[in-house]
Scaffold this active site. Structure first.
Site, PDB file in Angstrom:
ATOM      1  N   ASP A  91       0.827  -1.216   0.000  1.00  0.00           N
ATOM      2  CA  ASP A  91       0.000   0.000   0.000  1.00  0.00           C
ATOM      3  C   ASP A  91       0.856   1.259   0.000  1.00  0.00           C
ATOM      4  O   ASP A  91       0.471   2.280  -0.577  1.00  0.00           O
ATOM      5  CB  ASP A  91      -0.911   0.007   1.233  1.00  0.00           C
ATOM      6  CG  ASP A  91      -2.018  -1.024   1.158  1.00  0.00           C
ATOM      7  OD1 ASP A  91      -2.231  -1.605   0.075  1.00  0.00           O
ATOM      8  OD2 ASP A  91      -2.685  -1.258   2.187  1.00  0.00           O
ATOM      9  N   ARG A 374     -22.723  -0.720  -8.070  1.00  0.00           N
ATOM     10  CA  ARG A 374     -22.722   0.393  -9.022  1.00  0.00           C
ATOM     11  C   ARG A 374     -22.028   0.005 -10.318  1.00  0.00           C
ATOM     12  O   ARG A 374     -22.490   0.344 -11.422  1.00  0.00           O
ATOM     13  CB  ARG A 374     -22.042   1.613  -8.403  1.00  0.00           C
ATOM     14  CG  ARG A 374     -22.879   2.322  -7.353  1.00  0.00           C
ATOM     15  CD  ARG A 374     -22.105   3.476  -6.727  1.00  0.00           C
ATOM     16  NE  ARG A 374     -22.918   4.208  -5.769  1.00  0.00           N
ATOM     17  CZ  ARG A 374     -22.454   5.163  -4.970  1.00  0.00           C
ATOM     18  NH1 ARG A 374     -21.159   5.493  -5.009  1.00  0.00           N
ATOM     19  NH2 ARG A 374     -23.265   5.791  -4.128  1.00  0.00           N
TER      20      ARG A 374
END
Length: 379
Positions: A91, A374
């Protein structure tokens, strides 16, 4: 069937040996003492897997996302906190790998591949799922940016050598006004609050970060002003696959423990593995874990292939399914083992506590369903 070449097989076999010999024997100890496993960082760095997505040009080994997912899974089978080191490191690395220029990659990536720790700093007290509510500001003054604000729950926060930090350079523009900077340990104005005392993943450090008139050189801005939100979303997509891999590893580790126990635990004059109730539980645990594993691998393949339209949807679905599966499977493993499963003498209670975090971090599973839904309905 996953086809690996000889070099990939060798890397994965090395990881299995590390997990079995170096990590598993000390996993309970680092959980009990909430101790960060520096020995794991050392062995990861020595074997080239601390930041393996980094190319050989910058000191890494340049593996695929699919192989990295398998590596995280193998380590999480025995110690989820150690697996989280690799996830947090990735990350911190990926914002630079995705958007850094050659000078920035040459400066930051080699040390991160060789043993320096990285981290990703986005979350704030009032900006978790609603990340656009972040309050950290970076004000341009000449050739530096002055950062003021606070971050929380940052993995590797107080021990990281480099932090990829997100802040608003133009808050009026919201998503288009966010930028990302690399902060280096020891910068004046960077201080640390508490390290969190957590239910699970107790071998991982999660810290508060405080920025007070922290001056960051312009050359430490990654990408252009206003590109931070896009950078963050791309990193989070990848991180969700890593979290899914960790969850699959946790589930498989719990299955391994529960199956071994069921075969040797005698009740009613025979091993409990011969009882239909236990067989049904184990069958469901394995089926769910295999399904989560395959979806996670498919998400990793989409990243490797650069399929931009598929990546957010598959990464969200994989993280959601795998972490829900890990929570259910680890809980069922405790049930299979009964009172012994509840005791710290066996690792499944730790696995159950560790699994809970994976349903929350890199985006809660409720948010993952929003992202996936979505994407599906927009397509």
């Amino acid at each position: 069937m996953i086809q690996l070449d000889e070099q990939q097989k060798m890397i994965l076999e090395t990881v299995k040996n590390i997990a079995r010999k170096e990590l598993k024997p000390r996993a309970a100890e680092i959980d009990e003492n909430a101790e960060f496993p520096w020995y794991a960082v050392k062995v990861f760095a020595e074997n080239g897997i601390l930041a393996p997505l980094v190319s050989e040009k910058y000191g890494g080994i340049g593996i695929t996302y699919l192989l990295f997912s398998m590596i995280i899974e193998e380590i999480a089978k025995v110690c989820a906190s150690s697996a989280l080191i690799l996830i947090a490191q990735a990350d911190g690395v990926l914002p630079i790998l995705y958007a850094g220029n050659e000078e920035q990659k040459g400066k930051f990536l080699p040390p991160l591949a060789k043993g320096a720790l990285g981290g990703f700093a986005g979350t704030e007290p009032d900006a978790g799922s609603d990340i656009l509510s972040m309050r950290t500001r970076a004000t341009k003054k000449g050739k530096v940016y002055v950062l003021n604000g606070q971050k929380c729950f940052i993995t590797h926060g107080s021990i990281a050598d480099y932090l990829s930090v997100y802040a608003y350079t133009d808050p009026e523009k919201k998503a288009k006004g966010m930028s990302v900077f690399v902060l280096e340990k020891g910068m004046e104005g960077l201080s640390y609050g508490k390290n969190e005392n957590k239910m699970g993943m107790r071998g991982s450090i999660n810290s508060e970060l405080i920025f007070e008139n922290l001056k960051v050189p312009e050359e430490n801005r990654i990408g252009e002003e206003g590109e931070g939100f896009f950078n963050m979303m791309k990193v989070l997509d990848s991180s969700r696959v890593f979290a899914a891999s960790q969850a699959v590893g946790l589930a498989q580790g719990a299955i391994d423990e529960a199956v071994a126990y069921a075969k040797q635990r005698i009740q009613f004059g025979r091993p409990i593995s011969q009882l239909q109730a236990i067989q049904f539980m184990v069958a469901d645990m394995v089926a769910a874990t295999e399904a989560a594993r395959l979806l996670t691998y498919q998400a990793a393949r989409h990243i490797d292939a650069g399929r931009a339209r598929e990546i957010p949807k598959f990464c969200a679905m994989a993280k959601c399914l795998a972490s829900d599966t890990a929570m259910r499977v680890t809980t069922d493993a405790v049930q299979v083992m009964g009172g012994y499963g509840y005791m710290k003498d066996f690792p499944v209670e730790r696995m159950m506590r560790d699994a809970k975090l994976v349903q929350i971090y890199t985006g809660t599973n409720q948010i993952m369903r929003v992202v996936a839904g979505r994407s599906i309905l927009a397509g």
